[in-house]
Design a protein around this motif. Structure first.
Motif, PDB file in Angstrom:
ATOM      1  N   HIS A 605       0.838  -1.201   0.000  1.00 37.50           N
ATOM      2  CA  HIS A 605       0.000   0.000   0.000  1.00 37.50           C
ATOM      3  C   HIS A 605       0.872   1.249   0.000  1.00 37.50           C
ATOM      4  CE1 HIS A 605      -3.476  -2.461   0.565  1.00 37.50           C
ATOM      5  NE2 HIS A 605      -3.177  -2.818   1.804  1.00 37.50           N
ATOM      6  N   GLU A 606       1.934   1.194   0.783  1.00 38.13           N
ATOM      7  CA  GLU A 606       2.822   2.353   0.882  1.00 38.13           C
ATOM      8  C   GLU A 606       3.474   2.635  -0.471  1.00 38.13           C
ATOM      9  OE1 GLU A 606       5.919   2.021   3.892  1.00 38.13           O
ATOM     10  OE2 GLU A 606       5.302   4.025   4.564  1.00 38.13           O
ATOM     11  N   SER A 607       3.954   1.581  -1.119  1.00 40.99           N
ATOM     12  CA  SER A 607       4.633   1.800  -2.402  1.00 40.99           C
ATOM     13  C   SER A 607       3.637   2.225  -3.481  1.00 40.99           C
ATOM     14  CB  SER A 607       5.381   0.530  -2.828  1.00 40.99           C
ATOM     15  OG  SER A 607       4.450  -0.493  -3.076  1.00 40.99           O
ATOM     16  N   ALA A 608       2.347   1.927  -3.253  1.00 45.31           N
ATOM     17  CA  ALA A 608       1.334   2.367  -4.214  1.00 45.31           C
ATOM     18  C   ALA A 608       0.879   3.792  -3.934  1.00 45.31           C
ATOM     19  CB  ALA A 608       0.135   1.421  -4.183  1.00 45.31           C
ATOM     20  N   GLY A 609       1.502   4.440  -2.953  1.00 45.06           N
ATOM     21  CA  GLY A 609       1.208   5.858  -2.709  1.00 45.06           C
ATOM     22  C   GLY A 609       0.068   6.104  -1.752  1.00 45.06           C
ATOM     23  N   PRO A 621      -5.115   2.155   4.561  1.00 45.71           N
ATOM     24  CA  PRO A 621      -4.988   3.083   3.437  1.00 45.71           C
ATOM     25  C   PRO A 621      -6.258   3.924   3.310  1.00 45.71           C
ATOM     26  CG  PRO A 621      -4.509   0.820   2.763  1.00 45.71           C
ATOM     27  CD  PRO A 621      -5.112   0.756   4.130  1.00 45.71           C
ATOM     28  N   LEU A 622      -6.092   5.235   3.288  1.00 50.99           N
ATOM     29  CA  LEU A 622      -7.238   6.130   3.197  1.00 50.99           C
ATOM     30  C   LEU A 622      -7.562   6.391   1.729  1.00 50.99           C
ATOM     31  CD1 LEU A 622      -9.168   7.927   4.880  1.00 50.99           C
ATOM     32  CD2 LEU A 622      -7.533   9.782   4.569  1.00 50.99           C
ATOM     33  N   VAL A 623      -6.517   6.679   0.969  1.00 51.88           N
ATOM     34  CA  VAL A 623      -6.671   6.939  -0.461  1.00 51.88           C
ATOM     35  C   VAL A 623      -5.296   6.748  -1.090  1.00 51.88           C
ATOM     36  CG1 VAL A 623      -6.340   9.427  -0.107  1.00 51.88           C
ATOM     37  CG2 VAL A 623      -7.507   8.624  -2.163  1.00 51.88           C
ATOM     38  N   TYR A 624      -5.289   6.277  -2.329  1.00 53.00           N
ATOM     39  CA  TYR A 624      -3.991   6.013  -2.979  1.00 53.00           C
ATOM     40  C   TYR A 624      -3.581   7.212  -3.820  1.00 53.00           C
ATOM     41  CZ  TYR A 624      -4.685   1.186  -1.541  1.00 53.00           C
ATOM     42  OH  TYR A 624      -4.869   0.059  -0.797  1.00 53.00           O
ATOM     43  N   SER A 625      -3.400   8.330  -3.158  1.00 56.57           N
ATOM     44  CA  SER A 625      -2.993   9.530  -3.880  1.00 56.57           C
ATOM     45  C   SER A 625      -2.562  10.583  -2.885  1.00 56.57           C
ATOM     46  CB  SER A 625      -4.158  10.072  -4.714  1.00 56.57           C
ATOM     47  OG  SER A 625      -3.805  11.328  -5.238  1.00 56.57           O
ATOM     48  N   ARG A 626      -1.628  11.421  -3.313  1.00 58.18           N
ATOM     49  CA  ARG A 626      -1.211  12.541  -2.475  1.00 58.18           C
ATOM     50  C   ARG A 626      -2.006  13.797  -2.821  1.00 58.18           C
ATOM     51  NH1 ARG A 626       1.948  10.888   1.789  1.00 58.18           N
ATOM     52  NH2 ARG A 626       2.226   8.730   1.186  1.00 58.18           N
ATOM     53  N   ARG A 627      -2.798  13.731  -3.873  1.00 55.86           N
ATOM     54  CA  ARG A 627      -3.532  14.927  -4.271  1.00 55.86           C
ATOM     55  C   ARG A 627      -4.581  15.255  -3.223  1.00 55.86           C
ATOM     56  NH1 ARG A 627      -6.461  13.593  -9.229  1.00 55.86           N
ATOM     57  NH2 ARG A 627      -5.845  11.439  -8.850  1.00 55.86           N
ATOM     58  N   PRO A 628      -4.735  16.521  -2.872  1.00 54.10           N
ATOM     59  CA  PRO A 628      -5.723  16.882  -1.866  1.00 54.10           C
ATOM     60  C   PRO A 628      -7.134  16.842  -2.442  1.00 54.10           C
ATOM     61  CG  PRO A 628      -4.644  18.849  -2.690  1.00 54.10           C
ATOM     62  CD  PRO A 628      -4.001  17.682  -3.401  1.00 54.10           C
ATOM     63  N   GLY A 629      -8.094  16.899  -1.557  1.00 50.77           N
ATOM     64  CA  GLY A 629      -9.484  17.027  -1.991  1.00 50.77           C
ATOM     65  C   GLY A 629     -10.143  15.698  -2.276  1.00 50.77           C
ATOM     66  N   TRP A 630     -11.387  15.775  -2.752  1.00 49.83           N
ATOM     67  CA  TRP A 630     -12.219  14.596  -2.947  1.00 49.83           C
ATOM     68  C   TRP A 630     -11.928  13.877  -4.257  1.00 49.83           C
ATOM     69  CZ3 TRP A 630     -14.979  12.002   0.425  1.00 49.83           C
ATOM     70  CH2 TRP A 630     -15.373  12.644   1.619  1.00 49.83           C
ATOM     71  N   GLN A 631     -11.270  14.568  -5.209  1.00 53.68           N
ATOM     72  CA  GLN A 631     -11.146  14.025  -6.544  1.00 53.68           C
ATOM     73  C   GLN A 631     -10.569  12.605  -6.575  1.00 53.68           C
ATOM     74  OE1 GLN A 631     -12.949  15.701  -8.544  1.00 53.68           O
ATOM     75  NE2 GLN A 631     -12.681  14.011  -9.988  1.00 53.68           N
ATOM     76  N   PRO A 632      -9.409  12.374  -5.927  1.00 52.06           N
ATOM     77  CA  PRO A 632      -8.848  11.019  -5.978  1.00 52.06           C
ATOM     78  C   PRO A 632      -9.765   9.975  -5.344  1.00 52.06           C
ATOM     79  CG  PRO A 632      -7.348  12.546  -4.850  1.00 52.06           C
ATOM     80  CD  PRO A 632      -8.563  13.317  -5.194  1.00 52.06           C
ATOM     81  N   VAL A 633     -10.478  10.356  -4.291  1.00 57.07           N
ATOM     82  CA  VAL A 633     -11.403   9.430  -3.634  1.00 57.07           C
ATOM     83  C   VAL A 633     -12.518   9.047  -4.597  1.00 57.07           C
ATOM     84  CG1 VAL A 633     -13.065   9.183  -1.746  1.00 57.07           C
ATOM     85  CG2 VAL A 633     -10.909  10.425  -1.376  1.00 57.07           C
ATOM     86  N   LEU A 634     -13.057  10.060  -5.272  1.00 60.89           N
ATOM     87  CA  LEU A 634     -14.185   9.806  -6.170  1.00 60.89           C
ATOM     88  C   LEU A 634     -13.747   8.986  -7.374  1.00 60.89           C
ATOM     89  CD1 LEU A 634     -16.006  13.235  -5.883  1.00 60.89           C
ATOM     90  CD2 LEU A 634     -16.443  11.099  -4.649  1.00 60.89           C
TER      91      LEU A 634
END
Lengths: 982, 94
Positions: A605-609, A621-634
């Motif tokens: 999970h860590e290596s997947a960001g 893992p909360l979300v696999y992205s460093r981008r802020p906001g809802w976009q990566p979650v959605l």
């Protein structure tokens, strides 16, 4: 010798090695072995601080940890440490100390005006004076009071700056607390009897009172040498017992000597948790003060402290001391100072005559019998003493530069009190003693009221013999008696607590509590000692009123018109002395503060960001992205709705239930039925607490006729197992069932989305995944990427989904194979946030709704409660209040204005924007939706199921937001459940 | 800190155990009615003296233990299994 008041050689110092230090910016010199207090006194620095409330000048009163006044800030490389006791702080080269509670300087302090305003600032004044207006307490009064009161300044010495500390667990047959003559004699006897002994002493040197009496040197030295040869004795000087916790458990704080600290990489303190079969409390007795006007002026010191400064550090408390003594023991200070050529201004003794006074007179010391001290004069230090007869008539003055006082000795029985020992009044010494029950141990020596070194040594030996016999070590190897000098005959003390005369007479020097405050407390109705303590703060300071506690109690007794024996003595609770949080924390700091539970696939999970979020001890893992906001979650959630996603659900609790009566047991634990579940099928189940509230939920599968696998919520795993164990071992005792926590043994992944079947089919061998062969809620053992595991067709997201379980060590094999198989379908991992979005749309509950206050009916699950048969919570779930129509019920919520408004968790739901304080419920979960337009949420709303279609106002005052929202069914997505059956 | 002599594991710190309440209470029969269950769940004595209570050894054998403890002195007089009958010592305040 350095310092004008260093007049003799002391037992603990090396006058040949000078030590430079700074006090309030002034460069001074002490010697090796000094404490800060002894070095200050040697330099004639009497004024060392300002008092807590009245900002009166204060000096050094004692020579040990009982010190109420000489508290300083120590400035080190890492910051400022407040409230360090000058009387125990070892002097070291370059030490920088500052006095406390004064501004702008120690000699001139503007807040000393409080002293003149004293009659307007009695005890409890802030409870009464700062009442109105209501807003002013928080914004005005409290900050002002806080700045004016208090002692040291706290600077952050936390985190990586904190000095390292550690915790050690010790075991012993007998713990001996205090290495005075009683303790040493006890240790000798116990050791000869072959017991494992631990001796702790708060002082840096062993010997206690014998350090102050040269006649005892030979005894002490030969005994110390003897003890070194006993392998089973551990001797820990510099270690203070902080508390007695019962069942032989004690906490002790060891301050490492500089050499040892260096050997352990700068380690400063050790918290020792001692478990001992018996304890010998040989903590001695503490000299107490007498309350007379201005008894807090610098230069007023306990007589025993003056003796200690002379014997230990070669420092004279003054050049012309007067004494105010009511007991023979304290005359030792008179003789010792006379021996080194200090001219005595006179001894004031309320007794008309005594053996010690006789001895003093024969040595040419003037003794004023039948006289008391009615006051002290001098501004920042003692210049003289006013005498009076017992009825208050003046008897003249004595010029003196210090007044050494003693009001008798109070046995130090704090530890015994903590162990529940009742107090016993001893008229002979005008103090309380205590006794332990034989199963715990005993008190010995002065702590038991046995005064005199010889008597105490004998008492320690006697106590040790009884304890050894009790532990089955009844006979001695040959033990040669050690010679020691006989105690001088003494005349008993005359109890004297207070001299009534105009002016502030203090009973608690650290908290500035006067005799008048105690009387006020009594007048106000705080007649019980513990109530008086809380009203006046008497004995509540860091010194716990060790030298004045009993005096305050005596003043209260006098005010109430009852004997002191009926009033009692304050019960000191742990900790017996100040302890830094760092020492309590020991090694459990930073990443060691609490364990982290990592998923079997944490590294992947860590290596997947992934960004991780702590849930309980788990990192998920909360979300696999460093981008802020809802976009990566959605994006992740949309992948599940449109194609296929995979998420790690290994954190779910898993309990293996086996046995002939397993089904029967689960029928009792769950509110719904499991005995009717076919082998190879799973069922959603809810558990109630016995009080009828929802406890936990999850899917339980029947793997065999006598074999079930229970899954719980992530947070509930431990509690559910305990709940099941409790019922299995009590009401279900006759059932043949075994429980096993298999939560860590299995890794489990949910593969969800319309294309989930093709992905799972790509890794599973020997299992037909068609709807006919493997329908919704089916469970089978299967081989996944060559690994023996299990497939569950269950869904939390509302989509066609499979949960794949493999033994934890094969997690990566199975996960990688699933990703590989899902590549053509565009599979992507999704985190907890996306999981949350999906389940909110579907109306599934989690801990936000299973919050301990909801019933099955509140969550729309009333139909699951079985009608036949008993189960935990059945009776009380039927209470009228738990099924009342007005209860908060689970509903879905959506903003009326779909395009613009967001929902917020915790928003209160109101009938109208002007309905103040009339909350109908609140939003429990919310997320932007991927399937529906705008935001979706779940809420608990009063009578919610009757409100479908209604519009309410969602108010979040902390965000200053109101949103019009619509109440909908919680099943906002696919209410017919067609997708999960696809 | 209590040190509880677990019959299976030996003497252990209380931190290994979970307190599960008053062991003098027995769950009523299924049809005993609301009042009986209310008493079972909510009604507790608060004795100064001997008390019989459940401790679950969660950090050890996971056995449920019936412990007789004095609420003032914390003395532990007996530790037995759930099925064992054990009677309270004569009440004493210390």
């Amino acid at each position: 010798m350095p310092g004008p008041f260093r007049i003799a050689h002391g037992l603990l110092i090396d006058t040949a090695s000078a030590v430079g230090f700074r006090f309030d910016g002034r460069q001074l010199q002490g010697v090796a072995g000094d404490t800060l207090a002894s070095a200050l006194l040697a330099n004639g620095q009497r004024l060392v601080g300002r008092s807590f409330k009245y900002h009166r000048p204060r000096g050094i009163v004692t020579a040990g940890p009982e010190e109420p006044c000489a508290l300083v800030d120590v400035i080190g490389s890492a910051g400022r440490e407040p409230n360090q006791l000058a009387t125990t702080l070892p002097l070291r080269e370059g030490l920088r100390a500052e006095s406390q509670n004064r501004w702008p300087s120690l000699a001139f302090d503007v807040r000393a005006i409080n002293d003149l305003l004293g009659r307007f600032l009695p005890a409890g004044f802030y409870y009464k004076s700062f009442m109105a207006p209501g807003w002013a307490w928080e914004r005005l009064y409290e900050p002002l009071i806080r700045r004016a009161a208090g002692l040291g300044r706290l600077a952050a010495i936390v985190g990586e700056h904190a000095a390292p500390a550690e915790t050690i667990h010790d075991h012993a047959d007998v713990l001996v607390v205090g290495a005075g003559v009683a303790g040493l004699a006890a240790v000798r006897r116990l050791s000869v009897r072959g017991l494992k002994v631990m001796l702790v002493e708060q002082d840096v040197a062993l010997g206690g009172g014998s350090l102050l009496d040269a006649r005892w040197t030979a005894w002490r030295e030969s005994l110390s040498a003897e003890l070194r040869d006993f392998p089973a004795v551990r001797i820990l000087p510099g270690t203070a017992v902080l508390g007695a916790y019962g069942h032989g458990v004690f906490g002790a704080l060891q301050i490492l000597a500089p050499a040892e600290a260096a050997r352990f990489g700068g380690l400063r303190e050790r918290l020792r948790i001692v478990r001992a079969k018996r304890v010998i409390i040989a903590t001695g007795a503490l000299e107490r003060l007498v309350a007379f006007p201005a008894n807090d002026l610098p230069g007023v010191m306990l007589a025993g402290a003056a003796l200690a400064y002379l014997r230990r550090y070669g420092v004279a408390a003054g050049s012309r001391p007067a004494f105010f003594l009511n007991n023979d023991e304290a005359y030792e200070a008179v003789f010792a100072l006379a021996d080194v050529g200090i001219k005595c201004a006179g001894v004031i003794d309320p007794r008309n005559d005594s053996l010690a006074a006789e001895r003093a007179r024969t040595r040419g010391v003037e003794v004023h019998g039948g006289t008391v001290v009615a006051g002290v004069y001098g501004r920042r230090g003692v210049r003289g003493v006013c005498l009076a007869d017992p009825s208050g008539n003046p008897r003249g003055r004595l010029e003196a530069d210090c007044l050494l006082i003693s009001g008798g000795h109070t046995p130090a029985i704090a530890l015994a009190s903590q162990l529940g020992a009742p107090l016993e009044w001893q008229e002979r010494i005008a103090a309380f003693t205590a006794d332990l029950d034989a199963g715990s141990g005993c008190l010995a020596g002065a702590a038991r009221g046995v005064f005199g070194l010889g008597a105490a040594a004998r008492d320690g030996d006697t106590g040790a013999c009884a304890i050894a016999a009790d532990l089955g070590h009844g006979t001695d190897a040959a033990l040669q008696a050690l010679d020691f000098p006989e105690d001088a005959e003494v005349t008993p003390l005359k109890p004297l607590w207070e001299v009534a005369a105009p002016g502030k007479a203090f009973v608690d020097l650290q908290n500035d509590v006067t005799t008048a405050d105690v009387r006020l407390a009594c007048r106000e109705g705080y007649e019980h000692l513990e109530h008086m303590k809380r009203f006046t703060t008497h004995g509540m300071a860091t010194d716990q009123g060790r030298i004045g506690g009993l005096v305050g109690a005596a003043v209260l007794a006098q005010a109430r018109g009852v004997p002191l024996s009926q009033v009692g003595q304050l019960k000191p609770r742990p900790f017996a002395q100040s302890i830094a949080f760092a020492a309590l924390a020991g090694g459990e700091v930073r990443e060691h503060f609490r364990p982290k539970r990592r998923l079997p696939l944490h590294d992947w999970h860590e290596s997947a960001g992934a960004i991780f979020v702590p849930t309980g001890l788990w990192l998920r893992p909360l979300v696999y992205s460093r981008r802020p906001g809802w976009q990566p979650v959605l994006e992740e959630a949309r992948a599940v709705r449109a194609g296929v996603g995979i998420t790690d659900v290994s954190t779910l609790g898993k309990i293996d239930v086996q046995g002939p009566d397993a089904a029967k047991f689960l029928d009792f634990i769950y509110a719904n039925t499991f005995s009717t579940l076919a082998v190879g099928r799973a069922r959603y189940g809810i558990m109630l607490r016995e009080d009828g509230m929802m406890f936990d939920d999850g899917t339980t599968s029947r793997l065999g006729p006598e074999h079930f696998l229970v899954t719980t919520t992530t947070a509930g795993g431990t509690a559910v197992l305990e709940h099941m164990e409790f019922h299995l071992q009590t009401v279900c005792r006759e059932l043949d069932v075994l429980l096993s926590d298999v939560g860590d043994q299995w890794a489990q992944f949910a593969v969800a989305g319309p294309r989930a079947r093709e992905v799972v089919a790509g890794v599973v061998t020997g299992l037909d995944l068609s709807n006919e062969a493997f329908p919704f809620m089916a469970v089978r053992a299967a081989t996944i990427a060559g690994v023996a595991g299990r497939i569950f067709r269950i869904s939390f997201s509302g989509e066609l989904a499979y949960e794949v379980a493999v033994p934890a060590k094969h997690a990566l094999t199975a996960w990688s194979a699933l990703l590989q198989a899902g590549k053509p379908s565009g599979i992507r991992p999704y985190g907890l946030d996306a999981l949350n979005t999906l389940r909110i749309e579907k109306g599934h509950v989690t801990s936000a709704e299973l919050n301990g206050n909801t019933t099955a009916d509140d969550l729309g699950l009333q139909r699951m409660l079985k009608k036949q048969g008993d189960f935990v919570g059945r009776a009380l779930a039927q209470r009228a209040g738990l099924v009342a129509p007005g209860r908060l019920q689970l509903v879905g919520v959506r903003p009326v204005d779909r395009s613009r408004r967001r929902l917020r968790n915790g928003s209160q739901l109101l009938a109208s924007a002007t309905a103040r304080g009339e909350s109908l419920g609140y939003v429990t979960s919310s997320s932007p939706s991927v399937e529906l337009e705008g935001w979706v949420g779940l809420a608990l709303v009063s009578g919610g199921r009757q409100r479908l279609g209604q519009r309410l106002i969602g108010a979040s005052p902390v965000h200053d937001e109101t949103t019009q929202i619509e109440i909908v069914s919680p099943h906002m997505l696919d209410p017919e459940n067609t997708r999960v059956r696809a | 800190m209590l040190r509880i002599p677990c019959p299976w594991c030996g003497e252990r710190d209380e931190t290994e155990f979970r307190y599960r309440g008053d062991a003098s209470k027995t769950r009523p029969a299924a049809d005993a009615g609301l009042a009986a269950f209310t008493a079972y769940v909510y009604e507790r004595d608060n004795p100064l003296g001997w008390h019989i209570e459940w401790w679950l050894h969660v950090g050890g054998c996971r056995r449920l233990l019936k412990v007789i403890r004095h609420t003032f002195s914390h003395e532990i007089r007996a530790v037995v299994g759930p099925a064992d009958q054990v009677s309270l010592p004569p009440q004493s305040r210390r």
